[in-house]
Design a protein around this motif. Structure first.
Motif, mmCIF file in Angstrom:
data_model
loop_
_atom_site.group_PDB
_atom_site.id
_atom_site.type_symbol
_atom_site.label_atom_id
_atom_site.label_comp_id
_atom_site.label_asym_id
_atom_site.label_seq_id
_atom_site.Cartn_x
_atom_site.Cartn_y
_atom_site.Cartn_z
ATOM 1 N N GLU A 73 -1.876 7.050 -1.051
ATOM 2 C CA GLU A 73 -2.546 5.777 -0.779
ATOM 3 C C GLU A 73 -2.118 5.223 0.563
ATOM 4 O O GLU A 73 -2.938 4.721 1.333
ATOM 5 N N GLY A 77 -4.521 4.548 3.780
ATOM 6 C CA GLY A 77 -4.669 3.194 4.283
ATOM 7 C C GLY A 77 -5.754 2.447 3.545
ATOM 8 O O GLY A 77 -5.833 2.500 2.308
ATOM 9 N N GLU A 78 -6.638 1.845 4.307
ATOM 10 C CA GLU A 78 -7.646 1.015 3.649
ATOM 11 C C GLU A 78 -8.721 1.834 2.951
ATOM 12 O O GLU A 78 -9.496 1.316 2.180
ATOM 13 N N ARG A 79 -8.741 3.137 3.250
ATOM 14 C CA ARG A 79 -9.744 3.961 2.591
ATOM 15 C C ARG A 79 -9.291 4.400 1.200
ATOM 16 O O ARG A 79 -10.027 5.037 0.477
ATOM 17 N N ASP A 81 -8.816 2.913 -1.619
ATOM 18 C CA ASP A 81 -9.585 2.453 -2.775
ATOM 19 C C ASP A 81 -10.869 3.238 -2.949
ATOM 20 O O ASP A 81 -11.255 3.589 -4.062
#
Ligand code: SF4
Lengths: 238, 183, 449
Positions: A73, A77-79, A81
């Protein structure tokens, strides 16, 4: 494929299946009746049982699983999810359900990060779940880490009508033939594969024989005085 | 006391017997190992079973030098044309031994991939059941084939035999019409 | 399936240039073919080897592009033995599946049986309940097949290079292992001996002594093979430095088994993730850093010696566990009947028949249900790996909670390792292709399944 259940994904042809508010669980099969016979012998047609895979797990996952998922995770990073749809821990094995858009990136991290270091992908196994609307074809990648002596499983689900999964041969060259085999048997198209030709079946074969909607193709066997139907046409006790 | 000591100056026999006798010995098989049965075929060629005792140890890679094809294993749809091609390349006279239930009838693999019996592709002279047949069984089948070959009629006799066989086949009830015998 | 499913280029031509002159030759004189090629001004000569070729270990097809004696490009064509076993297993009960998967890699039947049964046990959650004696018998069988498989690899490899004695010697040793296997399981190969929950039957009387008698015989054959091959100058010239694949190449191609160990990585699932109690046995994992065909022959021979050590330990443990069960206690899983030898051949044991036919109606029902319908396995999926003779053998099993697998997929090490054929052969001599195939030691039944 039955569309009577409310488990329908929202995927179909919108650039890949989205989880949406779908239950985080794979529907394997919908059984009708009692003994696996076609139709319901009770006459009421109420004996309908959906059979499901073990569903999404909650943290903590136990063993080394939390650590590995955390590292992944962090790297995503922000990807994260969007990439990791859900995580299943079952029978001591970790399964990451990955959205296909992010598959190659996830694989890169799995291979390259020193805390993950899954050097080997042990192939790809196609599974066909005709009842799992919008996510009928699953590509299952077992990953093996020799350094850490661990194994996890990546699962990518796609729509039967849009059976595209990016090829991971750029990350794991060893998957070349495995992907060809899965294309051959299940019709999953691995985009970016160097030469996605049939491998097991003759080149001019029509269809993908290991899908559930492809018949086994046996013929009835004649004996003196009796005829035995082929295994797929016999009465089944499932 | 063998024939060496008391050989008559000349013997009488039929051409049929003579040719049969010559043909039956030392039949060279084409290597046609396909699956598990092929491993048993290889075992047959090794010292414990020693196929050389009946003169068939020379497994030929080239079909042109072979007298007999042992189809050892399951024939897939992809392989079937190749089986036929190898058979066509063999020089007459040639015989086919179908080894194992897969080659004989498809066996346990009644499915999309396997030809349900190699007799759909090439004419088979002798069927050897078993999964896999033991090497001893293969030897027995070879001996049985040799006996058949030795007794093969020729010329008019052959035509008569073929006609008789055909008449018998025409008169017989097809298997599909035999109903209700198994209860 | 419909046409639009086909990816563009999914079945491209082997020769990309559509203008390329093409001619086929069936037999004939090589110099004529070469002259013809020269006349056509075509540099590219593609030679097809197999699928019916004596040295392709079965029905492998190899397409070689050659320049003189040098191989410039190699492609392997497989699928000539595709049997649809995985699909067929979906129509059979979990127990019956053993009979199918044993026929995949038919030189090492027991490995598939073991990995499949271990997978089912993991799905059922009864891995720890498998009795000790069953595990010992499994290990015994696995090691005997490992010896058998390696001996086939070495023997046929030798045969393909023209040394028939190597093959006959190896097969004599293999027959000795077969005698033991046959005594215990009743069959030479394709045994269906390892069953979910244990093994199908206990050892017959005198089995342990028989095993002990077998060990020196096999060892002697191994010694003979060592003497025959390893110092033989021709053999060395033929194999040393041929079919090299270094560790980086192995990792990129996912190679496991003796090829990986010949490149220096001592990875063996028996040590890394022990199953069937392998952690309690004393054995070594031989490795080498030569990473050539010769070192792999040495490794295979060394592994056979190690396996014999394990077999010895198994014999001792069989002595210690006499009379213990060989099947899980759970009567919902364990096969109800015991096989026995009757006057009229093989069948269910007489006491069992007497019990179900004469004494207990419930037993009869239970027997009938379990044999015809099978047991149910809770829904889910597992992956199980073991160290087969040829490398990491894995199985992916999916259950839909029924009595039959929803999907069973085997990762045959040969299938994966065969991908290395191109890299092993390109740039070498045509004759070395045979060595490379022999050193990969795949079995096409496992490759194609
Ligand atoms: S008959 Fe049995 S042993 Fe022979 S090829 Fe078929 S499955 Fe294998």
């Amino acid at each position: 494929m039955s569309d009577s259940q409310d488990l329908t994904g929202t995927g179909a042809a919108k650039g890949g299946p989205q989880m949406g508010d779908r239950e985080r669980i794979t529907l394997i099969n919908v059984r009708e009746g009692m003994f696996g016979a076609k139709g319901d012998t009770s006459g009421y047609d109420l004996l309908v049982t959906p059979v499901q895979m073990p569903g999404a797990s909650e943290r903590p996952y136990g063993e080394w699983f939390d650590g590995a998922v955390n590292v992944l995770e962090e790297l995503l990073g922000e990807r994260a999810d969007a990439a990791i749809e859900y995580v299943v821990v079952d029978r001591g094995e970790l399964t990451l359900h990955i959205a296909r858009e992010h598959l190659v990136e996830v694989c890169e991290h799995l291979r390259d990060d020193q805390d993950l270091r899954f050097e080997m992908c042990l192939g790809v196994s196609g599974v066909h779940y005709p009842a799992d609307a919008g996510r009928e074809l699953h590509a299952v990648y077992p990953m093996q880490s020799i350094t850490h002596n661990r194994r996890l499983r990546i699962e990518v689900a796609v729509d039967e009508a849009d059976p595209h999964v990016p090829s991971i041969t750029s990350v794991y060259p060893m998957n070349n033939w495995h992907e060809r085999e899965t294309w051959d048997f299940f019709g999953i198209v691995f985009d970016g594969h160097p030469s996605l030709a049939r491998i097991e079946m003759p080149d001019d074969w029509v269809g993908h024989p290991q899908r559930k909607d492809y018949p086994l193709g046996g013929i009835p066997v004649e004996y003196k005085g009796a005829e035995i139907p082929s295994p797929d046409n016999r009465r089944q006790y499932r | 006391m063998g024939i060496e000591e008391s050989a008559p100056p000349f013997m009488l026999g039929t051409v049929e017997d003579f040719v049969g006798y010559m043909r039956a010995g030392s039949m060279w098989p084409a290597t046609f190992g396909l699956a598990c049965c092929a491993i048993e075929m290889m075992s047959t060629g090794t010292p414990r079973f020693d196929i050389a005792r009946i003169g068939s140890e020379v497994f030929r890679g080239s079909p042109r030098q072979a007298d007999m094809m042992i189809v050892a294993g399951r024939v897939s749809n992809k392989m079937a044309p190749i089986v036929r091609q190898v058979y066509d390349q063999m020089a007459e006279p040639k015989w086919v031994l179908s080894m194992g239930v897969c080659a004989s009838s498809g066996g346990m693999f009644n499915n999309y991939a396997i030809v349900q019996g190699v007799d759909h592709v090439v004419p088979v002279d002798i069927y050897l059941p078993g999964c896999p047949p033991r090497p001893e069984m293969l030897l027995y089948a070879l001996l049985e084939l040799q006996r058949q070959v030795r007794e093969t009629p020729m010329g008019r006799n052959r035509r008569q035999m073929a006609a008789a066989a055909e008449a018998a086949a025409l008169a017989a009830t097809p298997t599909s019409d035999m109903k209700g015998l198994l209860r | 399936m419909s046409q639009e499913r086909t990816a563009p280029g999914a079945t491209g031509a082997f020769v990309e240039d559509p203008e390329a002159p093409e001619y086929s030759a069936y037999g004939g004189d090589w110099s004529e073919i070469a002259d013809e090629a020269a006349r056509l001004g075509q540099q590219r000569i593609v030679v097809n080897m197999g699928p019916q070729h004596p040295s392709t270990h079965g029905v492998l097809r190899v397409m070689l592009e050659i320049e003189g004696e040098t191989v410039t490009e190699t492609r392997a064509g497989i699928g000539y033995l595709h049997t649809g076993i995985e699909k067929n297993m979906e129509y059979r009960t979990w127990t019956q599946g053993v009979t199918f998967c044993t026929r995949m890699d038919y030189v090492a039947s027991m490995s598939q049986e073991a990995v499949y049964c271990l997978g089912i046990e993991k799905l059922l959650g009864i891995t720890d309940e498998v009795p000790e004696r069953a595990n010992v018998l499994r290990v015994l069988m696995l090691e005997l097949t490992r010896i058998g498989s390696h001996l086939v690899a070495i023997g046929t490899g030798g045969n393909e290079m023209g040394a028939t004695t190597v093959m006959t010697t190896a097969f004599i040793g293999r027959e000795d292992t077969f005698r033991v296997i046959e005594m215990i399981t009743g069959l030479r190969t394709n045994n269906a001996y390892i069953r979910p929950g244990g093994v199908s039957q206990d050892t017959p009387e005198g089995a342990v002594e028989y095993i002990r008698q077998m060990i020196p015989k096999v060892r002697q054959k191994l010694d003979e093979l060592v003497d025959l091959q390893l110092q033989n100058p021709i053999f060395k010239l033929r194999l040393q430095g041929v079919a090299n694949l270094d560790l980086a190449g192995c990792m990129a191609l996912g190679i496991t088994g003796p090829i990986l160990r010949s490149a220096g990585l001592p990875y063996d699932v028996r040590k890394a993730e022990p199953y069937c109690g392998y952690e309690t046995y004393d054995f070594q994992v031989p490795t080498s850093t030569e990473s050539d065909a010769y070192s792999r022959v040495v490794l295979r021979l060394e592994e056979c010696y190690e396996s014999l050590k394990i077999v010895e330990q198994c014999a001792d443990r069989l002595d210690q566990t006499v009379g213990q069960p060989v099947m899980v206690a759970d009567k919902k899983i364990a096969w109800p009947a015991q096989l026995s030898l009757g006057a009229d051949g093989q069948g269910n044991s007489l006491e069992h028949i007497r019990h179900i036919m004469g004494e207990s109606m419930e037993s009869l029902i239970h027997h009938f249900k379990l044999v015809t319908e099978g047991f149910k396995v809770p829904a889910g999926q597992v992956y199980q790996a073991i160290e087969g003779p040829k490398g990491l053998l894995g199985v992916h099993l999916v259950s839909d909670g029924g009595t039959k697998p929803w999907r069973a997929h085997f990762r045959d090490p040969g299938f994966n390792n065969l991908q290395a054929l191109s890299i092993l052969t390109e740039g070498g001599q045509v004759a070395d292709v045979v060595v490379a195939i022999a050193t990969i030691d795949m079995v096409l039944g496992g490759v194609d399944r």
